[in-house]
Design a protein around this motif. Sequence first.
Motif, PDB file in Angstrom:
ATOM      1  N   GLU A   1      17.909   7.795  -1.266  1.00 31.34           N
ATOM      2  CA  GLU A   1      18.745   6.646  -0.890  1.00 31.34           C
ATOM      3  C   GLU A   1      18.005   5.711   0.058  1.00 31.34           C
ATOM      4  OE1 GLU A   1      22.340   8.172   0.739  1.00 31.34           O
ATOM      5  OE2 GLU A   1      23.047   9.010  -1.178  1.00 31.34           O
ATOM      6  N   ALA A   2      17.178   6.276   0.932  1.00 26.11           N
ATOM      7  CA  ALA A   2      16.415   5.451   1.876  1.00 26.11           C
ATOM      8  C   ALA A   2      15.285   4.700   1.188  1.00 26.11           C
ATOM      9  CB  ALA A   2      15.858   6.328   2.991  1.00 26.11           C
ATOM     10  N   GLY A   3      14.845   5.200   0.016  1.00 25.96           N
ATOM     11  CA  GLY A   3      13.803   4.510  -0.725  1.00 25.96           C
ATOM     12  C   GLY A   3      12.561   5.324  -0.998  1.00 25.96           C
ATOM     13  N   ALA A   4      12.552   6.603  -0.640  1.00 24.03           N
ATOM     14  CA  ALA A   4      11.385   7.440  -0.911  1.00 24.03           C
ATOM     15  C   ALA A   4      11.316   7.782  -2.394  1.00 24.03           C
ATOM     16  CB  ALA A   4      11.453   8.720  -0.088  1.00 24.03           C
ATOM     17  N   ASN A   5      10.121   7.692  -2.960  1.00 25.05           N
ATOM     18  CA  ASN A   5       9.927   8.087  -4.358  1.00 25.05           C
ATOM     19  C   ASN A   5       8.833   9.136  -4.509  1.00 25.05           C
ATOM     20  OD1 ASN A   5       7.733   6.416  -3.816  1.00 25.05           O
ATOM     21  ND2 ASN A   5       8.335   4.820  -5.266  1.00 25.05           N
TER      22      ASN A   5
ATOM     23  N   MET B   1       0.846  -1.195   0.000  1.00 22.25           N
ATOM     24  CA  MET B   1       0.000   0.000   0.000  1.00 22.25           C
ATOM     25  C   MET B   1       0.880   1.244   0.000  1.00 22.25           C
ATOM     26  SD  MET B   1      -2.948   1.232   2.703  1.00 22.25           S
ATOM     27  CE  MET B   1      -4.103  -0.006   2.094  1.00 22.25           C
ATOM     28  N   ALA B   2       0.449   2.273  -0.736  1.00 24.44           N
ATOM     29  CA  ALA B   2       1.156   3.547  -0.705  1.00 24.44           C
ATOM     30  C   ALA B   2       1.191   4.064   0.726  1.00 24.44           C
ATOM     31  CB  ALA B   2       0.461   4.559  -1.614  1.00 24.44           C
TER      32      ALA B   2
ATOM     33  N   VAL C   1      11.479   4.711   6.368  1.00 19.63           N
ATOM     34  CA  VAL C   1      11.396   4.615   4.909  1.00 19.63           C
ATOM     35  C   VAL C   1      12.189   3.410   4.408  1.00 19.63           C
ATOM     36  CG1 VAL C   1      12.027   5.745   2.744  1.00 19.63           C
ATOM     37  CG2 VAL C   1      10.969   7.067   4.575  1.00 19.63           C
ATOM     38  N   SER C   2      13.391   3.246   4.920  1.00 17.95           N
ATOM     39  CA  SER C   2      14.230   2.114   4.510  1.00 17.95           C
ATOM     40  C   SER C   2      13.566   0.783   4.824  1.00 17.95           C
ATOM     41  CB  SER C   2      15.591   2.192   5.212  1.00 17.95           C
ATOM     42  OG  SER C   2      16.321   3.308   4.795  1.00 17.95           O
TER      43      SER C   2
ATOM     44  N   ALA D   1      10.808  -3.964   2.527  1.00 18.34           N
ATOM     45  CA  ALA D   1       9.674  -4.886   2.533  1.00 18.34           C
ATOM     46  C   ALA D   1       8.947  -4.930   1.202  1.00 18.34           C
ATOM     47  CB  ALA D   1       8.699  -4.496   3.641  1.00 18.34           C
ATOM     48  N   SER D   2       9.099  -3.879   0.397  1.00 12.09           N
ATOM     49  CA  SER D   2       8.402  -3.808  -0.884  1.00 12.09           C
ATOM     50  C   SER D   2       9.180  -2.924  -1.838  1.00 12.09           C
ATOM     51  CB  SER D   2       6.987  -3.241  -0.702  1.00 12.09           C
ATOM     52  OG  SER D   2       6.385  -3.031  -1.965  1.00 12.09           O
ATOM     53  N   SER D   3       9.563  -3.487  -2.964  1.00 13.75           N
ATOM     54  CA  SER D   3      10.363  -2.732  -3.929  1.00 13.75           C
ATOM     55  C   SER D   3       9.527  -1.841  -4.830  1.00 13.75           C
ATOM     56  CB  SER D   3      11.173  -3.702  -4.803  1.00 13.75           C
ATOM     57  OG  SER D   3      10.294  -4.544  -5.542  1.00 13.75           O
TER      58      SER D   3
END
Length: 206
Positions: A177-181, A125-126, A149-150, A155-157
């Motif tokens: 870098e932590a994974g926020a888009n 989920m977003a 965030v990491s 847990a979900s790419s």
Amino acid sequence: MPEIAGSLWSVPSERQLEAIERLQAAGLRRLHWDMTDGRFAKPGGFTASRALALTQATGLAAEAHIMAEYPLQEIDAWSEFCDLIVVHAESPRWAQAIDRISARGCIPGLAISPGTPAAVVPADMAVLCMSITPGTAGSAFNDTVLNKVSSLRNASSQRRIGLDGGVQRRHVESAEEAGANWLVVGTDLFLSGAAHLWNDLLRRNA
């Protein structure tokens, strides 16, 4: 490259349209509308009708962040013009609100306050990670949120992971870098005089 959504919570009402148009010319393509019920978070933000008028005046994409104890009753008005609607994991019956968002043809998202663990968010989920207490626009960014965030990204790419609260241009690289888009940006984009520092990202978002 994170998607940038502009939040006008702190912009005086008489300056809002001009502020949007100025950033739109620089490449801004998405608006982030905050709504509070005055109980879950302190009064502030926008009514759906005001947000709709500004959205229609600019033609930009829109998303809603509903900070309410019982968000279900708010969904329909915002779903008329927003493609993404976020409610809080700390709200009672948030799952009913999520179901209604989906039924209205919008993308549902779940926001989590600073003290809420990432594990409460269903897989894929977003999710919008708050760096500040909801409703306290203008507060300083707390970089401990990057750990959350990491964890969510590991847990979900594929999921949409956002950051909201005190985000400045200097935080973008570490957030990515932590994974926020997805980044919700308010004061630094509209009021700080630092908007020009965002121009490269806004152009890439356009």
